[in-house]
Write a protein that holds these residues in place. Structure first.
Motif, PDB file in Angstrom:
ATOM      1  N   UNK A  91      38.836  42.398  44.512  1.00  0.00           N
ATOM      2  CA  UNK A  91      38.094  42.532  43.084  1.00  0.00           C
ATOM      3  C   UNK A  91      39.448  42.582  42.132  1.00  0.00           C
ATOM      4  N   UNK A  92      39.230  41.896  41.266  1.00  0.00           N
ATOM      5  CA  UNK A  92      40.238  41.957  40.030  1.00  0.00           C
ATOM      6  C   UNK A  92      39.401  42.378  38.916  1.00  0.00           C
ATOM      7  N   UNK A  93      40.503  43.347  38.281  1.00  0.00           N
ATOM      8  CA  UNK A  93      39.805  43.848  36.785  1.00  0.00           C
ATOM      9  C   UNK A  93      40.977  43.394  35.795  1.00  0.00           C
ATOM     10  N   UNK A  94      40.481  43.080  34.793  1.00  0.00           N
ATOM     11  CA  UNK A  94      41.452  43.021  33.653  1.00  0.00           C
ATOM     12  C   UNK A  94      42.186  41.730  33.721  1.00  0.00           C
ATOM     13  N   UNK A  95      41.808  40.920  34.332  1.00  0.00           N
ATOM     14  CA  UNK A  95      42.518  39.643  34.589  1.00  0.00           C
ATOM     15  C   UNK A  95      42.006  38.338  35.342  1.00  0.00           C
ATOM     16  N   UNK A  96      42.618  37.469  35.579  1.00  0.00           N
ATOM     17  CA  UNK A  96      42.023  36.310  36.047  1.00  0.00           C
ATOM     18  C   UNK A  96      42.917  35.483  37.197  1.00  0.00           C
ATOM     19  N   UNK A  97      42.596  35.159  38.237  1.00  0.00           N
ATOM     20  CA  UNK A  97      43.322  34.206  39.101  1.00  0.00           C
ATOM     21  C   UNK A  97      42.588  32.846  39.253  1.00  0.00           C
ATOM     22  N   UNK A  98      43.429  31.915  39.000  1.00  0.00           N
ATOM     23  CA  UNK A  98      42.676  30.518  38.922  1.00  0.00           C
ATOM     24  C   UNK A  98      42.809  30.127  40.459  1.00  0.00           C
ATOM     25  N   UNK A  99      43.601  29.880  41.199  1.00  0.00           N
ATOM     26  CA  UNK A  99      43.626  29.482  42.525  1.00  0.00           C
ATOM     27  C   UNK A  99      43.508  30.684  43.467  1.00  0.00           C
ATOM     28  N   UNK A 100      42.459  30.790  44.175  1.00  0.00           N
ATOM     29  CA  UNK A 100      42.528  31.956  44.848  1.00  0.00           C
ATOM     30  C   UNK A 100      42.425  31.580  46.363  1.00  0.00           C
TER      31      UNK A 100
END
Length: 793
Positions: free
Chosen positions: A426-435
């Protein structure tokens, strides 16, 4: 240095009572077996102007390196004079007057006046000036009976022998003339508020590197001895003729050199620090080779085949450090359908269940035992940057059960039938494009608290991703355990913080961030963690989901980078709801614990203490321990410091060669099984048994190794188990060191087996803690070692 640099008020007290010489007794010693005789210098420094007597203006006139015409003079404006017949009586009586005044501070008729300082006697002329002028003075004083003095050059042994002779004569009629003291002199100052609490933290990168080299040296010593015995038995010429023992000897010397008071302290000049680091790095690389070569020999099915393998065949460690100033990185193991050996070494003297983590090249990895039985694995993402998931590397973790001081063999390969447990994120306050292959849930911000839990503990984190609460599942009680970061600046006065001194500009200021940190929460089969990315710190809290030692404490990892800061120090503060009533405990040297109190009448920097391996607070019911994998300063845990100026203690520069630095800790919350209200009144304290072993696991981690190059013909045993059983829980094998031959400087057939029995607090139950050992009142059964060739037949 410890004894010589003491706060002026303390020195004054000691001098008035003639207690500058004393026996130092350890707090835990009920008798006088450990007494060490100590001498404290009464004046400001140990240089010549401050050692002949109370007046530096006079003493400086008897430092003949400072004769007129040289590079150095006396700051007090009166230079030395060459001694000749015309001034001999006057100069001798002037010096003797200082010696007599100094003698009034001591109990015996013997006085020590050191003639030296750092960086002295580098030139022959200095030796000549000092010796010839002093010899004239000594001869004159000794020839005058009215002076009633016998004066000579001598060594420290000569001085202490003379003291002992006088004390022995006194003991015939009564007890020793010297008092007995316990405790220590931390934290000390040489003048004003100049407390030497800065060096507890200076150059923390190398403090950590020192501890890593220690663990590698011990592991290499033990494995080398076992391998040497087998090499001798099977006449394996390649191992017997190797340079391993020479490299071990060099590593011992380099580690010993780094224990010097200007190395481990971080108080050397930049270019000297690089030299120290290069020596540590060079020895670390050599020790990795020795561990790999020794391990291979010990687990080979056909020992005699060792000679046929090339250097590329040998096992290599999973961590690689590129330079002396860089952090180690994990190797990525290249997988194929052909199984590859993965060998794990347990440097502990007890059976051990630990999580092994390595990086591999394929998401379809499988781990099996040496016999081919599949092992459950957790697969985690490898992060190239804070916001980028690697598409070519994957971290796999599995639970390894290893014999004491032994090796366990696994196989690892790439197969379509692999079924790893994929960690979820779970990611907070950010974004990952390629998981990639992982399930990652991007959330704008944390609306609720984050939790991690295993069978022992529940952890609660605030919305910033920092820990706020620990819940002991044994009794369900909640404890506030808050992790925060803070800054210290340095005073605006003329004298500022430097390599030695901590001179802050007041209380710590909170670490402020303008935007919420990027937070990654990972949930997996064997461990879960929360990682926060701040500008200066990458902070990770990990909880292992295993029933054993490592499942009962919380792992904290910090990667610190303050290279762009100016006169600032960064600290990690851990505050708790434990009612410790202003008392806390730190270890002096990794062996014993010293009670401390914060004293409001002293400045902040006087209340900072060294933390070598642990510190704790406690009340009648609970104890909260912070265990450390590197020595640092503790009131909060000061993690790094960047200081732009000298603090006038001999370094002649600031501390601004900072590195990206890794710190590693464990937090252990324990409940007392017996309530002992007298505990707080004692002058000595002990860790629990669980705390001792947790510290040992932290400082002596397991060593995963793989073949440098896959060799299909390589045949390995399933394990190497040198002991018949674990050693008792309270006995630590300090070392198994091969003794040097007296003939050629190479190895002999003898080894030193060094055991240490650790004192522990019995008020903490060892039941249900997952300890795979027991205590035996300090007795170790030597038959335990029978199968390991420790008892030579």
């Amino acid at each position: 240095m410890l004894i010589q640099r003491v706060h002026y008020a303390v020195k004054k007290h000691f001098a008035l009572h003639k207690t500058l010489e004393f026996f130092w007794r350890q707090n835990w010693d009920l008798g006088s077996v450990t007494d060490i005789f100590c001498h404290m210098m009464p004046f400001y420094s140990y240089d010549i102007p401050h050692t002949c007597g109370p007046d530096p203006k006079i003493c400086c006139q008897f430092d003949f390196k400072r004769l007129p015409g040289g590079r150095y003079g006396c700051p007090w404006g009166v230079p030395p004079e060459t001694i000749y017949l015309g001034n001999l009586q006057n100069r001798a009586e002037m010096l003797l007057d200082q010696y007599r005044k100094k003698s009034k501070l001591f109990r015996t008729t013997v006085v020590l006046a050191p003639l030296g300082d750092d960086f002295r006697y580098c030139e022959r002329t200095e030796w000549d000036h000092q010796f010839k002028n002093y010899q004239l003075l000594f001869d004159y004083m000794n020839s005058r009976s009215q002076y009633n003095v016998k004066i000579q050059f001598g060594t420290l042994s000569d001085y202490f022998d003379a003291l002992d002779k006088e004390d022995a004569a006194n003991r015939k009629n009564s007890q020793s003339m010297f008092p007995v003291l316990s405790g220590d002199f931390f934290t000390y100052a040489d003048r004003d508020d100049h407390y030497w609490s800065g060096y507890f933290t200076s150059r923390p990168f190398y403090k950590r590197m020192d501890r890593i080299l220690e663990s590698h040296l011990r592991a290499a010593e033990i494995l080398y001895y076992f391998a040497l015995k087998q090499a001798q038995q099977y006449k394996i010429s390649k191992f017997l003729s190797s340079s391993h023992y020479m490299m071990l000897t060099e590593a011992r010397r380099n580690l010993g050199l780094f224990q010097h008071h200007d190395a481990i302290t971080g108080t050397a000049k930049d270019w000297v620090v690089v030299d120290y680091g290069t020596r540590l790095f060079h020895s670390l690389m050599n020790l990795k080779k020795i561990i790999g070569h020794s391990a291979l020999l010990l687990i080979l099915k056909d020992k005699r085949s060792y000679d046929s393998y090339s250097f590329d065949t040998f096992l290599e460690m999973d961590l690689k450090q590129r330079t002396q100033s860089s952090l180690p990185q994990k190797n990525v193991i290249s997988l194929s359908a052909e199984p590859r050996y993965l060998v794990v070494y347990n440097p502990s003297e007890q059976d051990r269940n630990s999580v092994v983590s390595v990086c591999v090249s394929s998401p379809t990895a499988q781990v099996s035992s040496a016999s081919g039985k599949p092992v459950e694995i957790q697969m985690s993402a490898v992060w190239d940057t804070a916001s980028t998931v690697s598409q070519t590397a994957y971290e796999i973790s599995f639970l390894a059960q290893m014999p004491p001081l032994g090796l366990k063999v696994y196989k690892i390969l790439e197969t379509a039938s692999s079924n790893p447990h994929l960690a979820e994120y779970v990611l907070y306050n950010g974004h990952i494009a390629n998981k990639g292959i992982f399930n990652m849930n991007n959330i704008k911000s944390a609306q609720e608290d984050i939790t991690l839990e295993n069978s022992f503990i529940t952890l609660r984190f605030g919305q910033s991703g920092l820990m706020e609460e620990m819940i002991n599942k044994g009794d369900g009680k909640s404890h506030e355990v808050k992790v925060q970061f803070s800054w210290y600046g340095t005073t605006s006065k003329k004298d500022k913080s430097g390599a030695y001194l901590f001179l802050p500009d007041g209380e710590a200021k909170p670490y402020v961030y303008t935007t919420p940190p990027f937070v990654i929460v990972q949930h997996g089969r064997f461990f879960s963690d929360v990682t926060c990315f701040f500008e200066h710190v990458t902070h990770r809290v990990r909880l292992y989901n295993i029933h054993g030692i490592e499942g009962q404490s919380v792992e904290i990892s910090n990667i610190v980078d303050i290279r762009k800061e100016h006169n600032r120090e960064i600290a990690m503060r851990i505050s708790s709801s434990i009612n410790n009533q202003n008392r806390f405990y730190t270890d002096l040297n990794g062996y014993q614990i010293q009670p401390r109190m914060t004293l409001s009448k002293l400045p902040l920097q006087a209340n900072v203490y060294p933390m070598t391996t642990m510190a704790y607070v406690q009340d009648a019911e609970y104890r909260l321990t912070l265990l450390s994998a590197q020595s640092l300063g503790q009131i909060e845990v000061i993690m790094d410091r960047r200081l732009m100026q000298d603090d006038n203690r001999g370094l002649e520069q600031g501390v601004h060669d900072n590195k990206i630095t890794a710190n590693l800790f464990r937090i252990l919350l324990e409940k007392r099984s017996v309530m002992n209200m007298e505990e707080e009144k004692k002058s000595v304290s002990y860790p629990s048994l669980l705390s001792h072993i947790t510290s040992s696991f932290l400082n002596h981690p397991i060593f995963p190794m793989t073949e440098k190059v896959p060799v299909p013909t390589l045949q390995l045993l399933g394990e190497f188990s040198p002991l018949m059983s674990s050693l008792p829980c309270d006995i630590h094998l300090v070392n198994l060191r091969t003794i040097q031959s007296k003939v050629d400087g190479k190895h002999s057939n003898e080894a030193a087996l060094i055991l240490h029995r650790k004192g522990f607090d019995c008020c903490f139950s060892s039941r249900d803690t997952g300890l795979l050992c027991s205590t035996t009142q300090g007795k170790a059964n030597m038959y335990t070692f029978e199968d390991s060739a420790l008892i030579d037949s």
